[in-house]
Write an enzyme that holds these catalytic residues in place. Structure first.
Site, short mmCIF file in Angstrom:
data_model
loop_
_atom_site.label_atom_id
_atom_site.label_comp_id
_atom_site.label_asym_id
_atom_site.label_seq_id
_atom_site.Cartn_x
_atom_site.Cartn_y
_atom_site.Cartn_z
N GLU A 139 -5.78 18.58 1.24
CA GLU A 139 -5.04 17.42 1.56
C GLU A 139 -3.89 16.66 0.82
O GLU A 139 -3.17 16.20 1.63
CB GLU A 139 -6.32 16.56 0.42
N ASP A 151 -21.65 19.11 -0.97
CA ASP A 151 -22.13 18.46 1.08
C ASP A 151 -21.46 16.58 1.42
O ASP A 151 -21.68 16.65 1.52
CB ASP A 151 -24.05 18.92 0.66
N HIS A 208 -10.69 14.77 -0.15
CA HIS A 208 -10.21 13.85 0.25
C HIS A 208 -9.98 12.41 -1.35
O HIS A 208 -9.53 11.81 -1.41
CB HIS A 208 -10.55 12.73 1.13
N TYR A 216 -10.35 25.24 2.40
CA TYR A 216 -11.14 23.32 2.67
C TYR A 216 -12.01 23.11 2.12
O TYR A 216 -13.07 22.24 2.24
CB TYR A 216 -11.01 22.91 4.43
N HIS A 244 -1.53 19.60 8.13
CA HIS A 244 -2.69 20.53 8.20
C HIS A 244 -2.49 22.31 8.73
O HIS A 244 -2.46 22.87 8.41
CB HIS A 244 -3.27 19.69 8.55
N HIS A 280 0.41 13.94 8.05
CA HIS A 280 -0.58 14.24 8.10
C HIS A 280 -0.61 15.30 8.82
O HIS A 280 -1.94 16.96 7.74
CB HIS A 280 -0.98 13.47 7.64
N GLU A 281 -1.26 15.19 9.77
CA GLU A 281 -2.34 16.54 10.40
C GLU A 281 -1.16 17.42 10.92
O GLU A 281 -1.84 18.27 10.82
CB GLU A 281 -2.45 15.38 11.68
#
Length: 549
Positions: A397, A467, A474, A388, A377, A373-374
């Site tokens: 994501e 915010d 996600h 993003y 990215h 996953h990381e």
């Protein structure tokens, strides 16, 4: 009765076709005018033709960037793009194994890039233009934006540091670029400042500072070493977080008059700078006095190092991609970040893994799908570079989750190997599920915006403010995750991976939304398997089932 844990977990990063998303002002729609003048019926939901049913198939003399620009200029009324030869600059040209050529343009205003706006012209091997996609922001041209800055770049960096409370010590030197940025209906000349730092609140911040007034227009966090040294690549053995024995590719360093030391880095892969695993507590490469890495302290590093190579091998062998940028950039991981840190992130340059708190999570590097996953990215950063936030961020994501489930191919869960005993006992056996997203609750601050569970259909979409979770990156990603699962169940993970990789690297642009993603993924299936293939039908069916039309 045991408490039901709602984990505030974010695997962080930091898109495809159609009108701009809410980050950009909605462009004025010139399609009605184009239709009247040309007699052609175009897609009414976009301001460029997007994989229209009647393929463009307009033959050119070649497929160079100049031929693509000529096509845009010849068809500017139909496309709704003003003066492309003046307002578009070539970003890159890609040729693929299917013989297609893809020319990507960046929109500019008086030579200043317009943030997030790109158009891609696609040629087949007969030099026919078969598709055009992307985002063009006409509102910028209509607004006649001033493009001369009163502030200097260094002044903008200082303002940005203050805005995000950046620590004095940054991981990398700040970068700044003049761009035209459209936010909440206003078009502004800004410095796009990127600040990257670790610490208690790590950040990969993008801050847009008005280049004339110094006002912060918008900001978001996109989380996204020897003298006379002899080195020898050597195989080692390590024990992972769950006790698995790992074969590691490491390096033995020897200096005269000193004992040899073994370090977790591997520079043996052709055309790859290397795979490096660091201890965040020391800031140095993980090292040991032998090549047996069996301590509890070393186990997160063992898994991070091992999994990094697994993900690298997948992208190289399946997609002929050499590292995250496709050009052999180093693959860097840090472990032991923070204290009881239930998270991992990509900060735009490297992966960082927390150790978990031992109750909800074990060290996050234990999960191959977390590493995938990381690292995905990173692939996204160097391809579509999906913004993003909002739907483009949810796609960011989602693609990371999908490739996590493809590389760690045992199931359709993400994070099943990093959940600790108390989380499992409460029923939380993974972070997210592509097959059954709504089996998990969302966090308390998000629940009031929906039914309290992760969504799997657009009628369950969470309309979140920026915010909260950057507008739902996600949360709403689980809708497109579920589409990928439905497609993968029909076609298998191998075909799913090739279709999705092509869409990510060939068709998506920074401000792509869910509808754009459907178009791009359908088009990728058509490219690979044919227009009327079962693969195309499966893709359409998967997106139909989650309400993305």
């Amino acid at each position: 009765m045991k408490k039901r844990f709602v984990l505030p977990i974010i695997l962080s990063s930091a898109v495809v076709l159609g009108s701009a998303n809410s980050v950009l002002a909605q462009p004025q729609n010139s399609l009605e005018t184009a239709k009247a003048e040309s007699g052609t019926v175009w897609n009414q939901n976009a301001n460029v033709p997007l994989f229209v049913e009647e393929k463009l198939a307009e033959k050119q003399k070649g497929s160079s960037s100049q031929h693509a620009l000529n096509y845009l200029a010849e068809n500017e009324k139909k496309l709704g793009i003003r003066n492309p030869k003046k307002n578009f600059k070539v970003k890159n040209v890609q040729k693929d194994k299917l013989g297609m050529t893809h020319v990507r343009f960046q929109q500019t205003e008086k030579d200043v890039p317009v943030e997030g706006t790109e158009i891609i012209v696609h040629f087949n091997k007969q030099n026919e233009v078969v598709a055009v996609n992307g985002h063009h922001n006409q509102a910028v041209k209509n607004a006649d934006v001033k493009t001369n800055a009163d502030l200097t770049a260094s002044e903008a960096v200082t303002i940005a540091k203050s805005a995000v409370k950046a620590p004095e010590s940054l991981t990398y030197k700040p970068t700044s670029e003049l761009v035209v940025y459209t936010f909440e209906g206003q078009n502004t000349l800004t410095y796009k400042v990127n600040l990257n730092f670790l610490g208690d609140q790590p950040g990969n911040w993008f801050v847009f500072v008005d280049a004339n007034t110094g006002e912060v227009v918008d900001q978001y966090n996109a989380l996204l070493h020897a003298d006379d040294m002899k080195k020898k690549a050597i195989n080692g053995i390590g024990q992972g977080v769950h006790g698995e024995q790992r074969t590691l590719h490491t390096t033995k360093e020897t200096q005269s008059g000193q004992e040899s030391v073994f370090k977790l880095y591997d520079e043996t892969h052709q055309n790859l700078e290397g795979i490096y695993t660091f201890d965040h507590n020391t800031g140095d490469l993980f090292e040991n006095n032998s090549n047996a890495w069996v301590s509890d302290y070393a186990s997160p590093a063992v898994d991070a190092h091992y999994n990094s190579e697994k993900v690298y091998d997948y992208y190289l062998n399946e997609h002929d991609r050499n590292s995250l940028d496709g050009e052999g950039m180093p693959i860097i991981s840090y472990v032991h970040f923070g204290e009881n840190y239930n998270n991992a992130f990509w900060n735009g340059r490297f992966m960082t893994y927390g150790d978990g708190d031992g109750e909800f999570m074990v060290p996050l590097s234990a999960g191959l799908d977390v590493a995938a996953h990381e690292m995905t990215h990173g692939v996204i950063t160097h391809s579509a570079n999906l913004n993003y936030r909002n739907q483009s961020g949810a796609l960011n994501e989602s693609f990371a989750d999908v490739f996590g489930a493809l590389i760690d191919a045992d199931d359709w869960e993400v994070g099943e190997d990093i959940m600790a005993s108390e989380a499992k006992e409460s029923g939380r056996t993974s972070l997210r599920s592509l097959s059954n997203p709504d089996k998990y609750p969302v966090s308390d601050d998000i629940a009031p915006f929906g039914d309290g569970q992760y969504p799997e259909h657009m009628n369950e979409f969470y309309d979140l403010p920026l915010d909260i979770d950057n507008g739902g990156v996600h949360i709403n990603s689980s809708i497109t995750n579920h589409a990928a699962y439905l497609i993968g169940e029909q076609l298998g993970k191998d075909k799913l991976g090739h279709i999705y990789y092509r869409a990510l690297t060939t068709y998506l642009t920074p401000t792509s939304n869910f509808s754009d993603a459907r178009k791009a993924i359908v088009q990728s299936a058509e490219d690979l398997y044919g227009e009327s293939s079962e693969e195309v039908m499966a893709v359409k069916d998967g997106f139909d089932q989650v309400g993305i039309y």
